[in-house]
Scaffold this motif. Sequence first.
Motif, PDB file in Angstrom:
ATOM      1  N   LEU A  19      15.513  13.059   1.034  1.00 22.53           N
ATOM      2  CA  LEU A  19      14.669  13.365   2.178  1.00 22.53           C
ATOM      3  C   LEU A  19      13.794  12.160   2.500  1.00 22.53           C
ATOM      4  O   LEU A  19      13.332  11.465   1.599  1.00 22.53           O
ATOM      5  N   LYS A  20      13.534  11.933   3.772  1.00 23.30           N
ATOM      6  CA  LYS A  20      12.697  10.821   4.227  1.00 23.30           C
ATOM      7  C   LYS A  20      11.276  11.296   4.495  1.00 23.30           C
ATOM      8  O   LYS A  20      10.519  10.628   5.179  1.00 23.30           O
ATOM      9  N   TYR A  21      10.917  12.477   3.982  1.00 22.73           N
ATOM     10  CA  TYR A  21       9.596  13.044   4.181  1.00 22.73           C
ATOM     11  C   TYR A  21       9.201  13.808   2.918  1.00 22.73           C
ATOM     12  O   TYR A  21      10.026  14.046   2.040  1.00 22.73           O
ATOM     13  N   ILE A  22       7.934  14.177   2.841  1.00 21.48           N
ATOM     14  CA  ILE A  22       7.399  14.921   1.697  1.00 21.48           C
ATOM     15  C   ILE A  22       7.290  16.404   2.069  1.00 21.48           C
ATOM     16  O   ILE A  22       6.727  16.739   3.108  1.00 21.48           O
ATOM     17  N   VAL A  23       7.836  17.266   1.236  1.00 22.60           N
ATOM     18  CA  VAL A  23       7.723  18.712   1.430  1.00 22.60           C
ATOM     19  C   VAL A  23       6.453  19.180   0.720  1.00 22.60           C
ATOM     20  O   VAL A  23       6.274  18.910  -0.474  1.00 22.60           O
ATOM     21  N   PRO A  24       5.553  19.867   1.437  1.00 21.83           N
ATOM     22  CA  PRO A  24       4.325  20.357   0.800  1.00 21.83           C
ATOM     23  C   PRO A  24       4.626  21.286  -0.376  1.00 21.83           C
ATOM     24  O   PRO A  24       5.557  22.088  -0.324  1.00 21.83           O
ATOM     25  N   THR A  25       3.849  21.182  -1.394  1.00 21.51           N
ATOM     26  CA  THR A  25       4.015  22.005  -2.595  1.00 21.51           C
ATOM     27  C   THR A  25       3.967  23.490  -2.254  1.00 21.51           C
ATOM     28  O   THR A  25       4.724  24.280  -2.818  1.00 21.51           O
ATOM     29  N   SER A  26       3.104  23.872  -1.310  1.00 24.62           N
ATOM     30  CA  SER A  26       2.989  25.291  -0.939  1.00 24.62           C
ATOM     31  C   SER A  26       4.305  25.823  -0.380  1.00 24.62           C
ATOM     32  O   SER A  26       4.672  26.969  -0.637  1.00 24.62           O
ATOM     33  N   LEU A  27       5.043  25.004   0.365  1.00 25.15           N
ATOM     34  CA  LEU A  27       6.323  25.439   0.914  1.00 25.15           C
ATOM     35  C   LEU A  27       7.385  25.480  -0.188  1.00 25.15           C
ATOM     36  O   LEU A  27       8.204  26.401  -0.223  1.00 25.15           O
TER      37      LEU A  27
END
Length: 164
Positions: A19-27
């Motif tokens: 992935l070229k982005y960060i997925v929030p921990t909450s998600l």
Amino acid sequence: MRAATFFGLLGAAATSHALKYIVPTSLKATAANCVYPANYTVSNFSVITDDADSTKNVTSFSFADAGTGINTTCTHNSTSKPSSVGTNRWPCDNSNVSFIYQTTGIAGLTLIEVACPGSTPQFEASGLIKPNLTCTNSTSSSTCVAKQSYILGEFDSFEPTPPS
């Protein structure tokens, strides 16, 4: 045993996309089995521009995301309604995908895909491609098509879905 585990991890890495982005921990916690949008393909991209009446302009293409299994058609024409009031964001046939096409400012085709549909809070991934066009002009309009049969793009932004 260690060799089997090691080769199993190699196989998993080879079939997934970074992935070229960060997925929030909450998600991550609420959507543990989610396949996040990573990349996509646009094909059959075309734009028809009417010189006298911009309401007759048409943008159309096919969108595919092999990772999430989405294949859909996207079209903006005189009968299209924006995804959100007051925006230039247009829905595709699959409601989890929308697009923005603009020739000024940040020119290009921005694709937006809902990540983990139904999760709360709702997020979406987006990415920009710049189709290389060849155009044919007539006395009343121009028709432009992408020189590439398939245009590969990557989602590089991940943001909360704006209110509709």
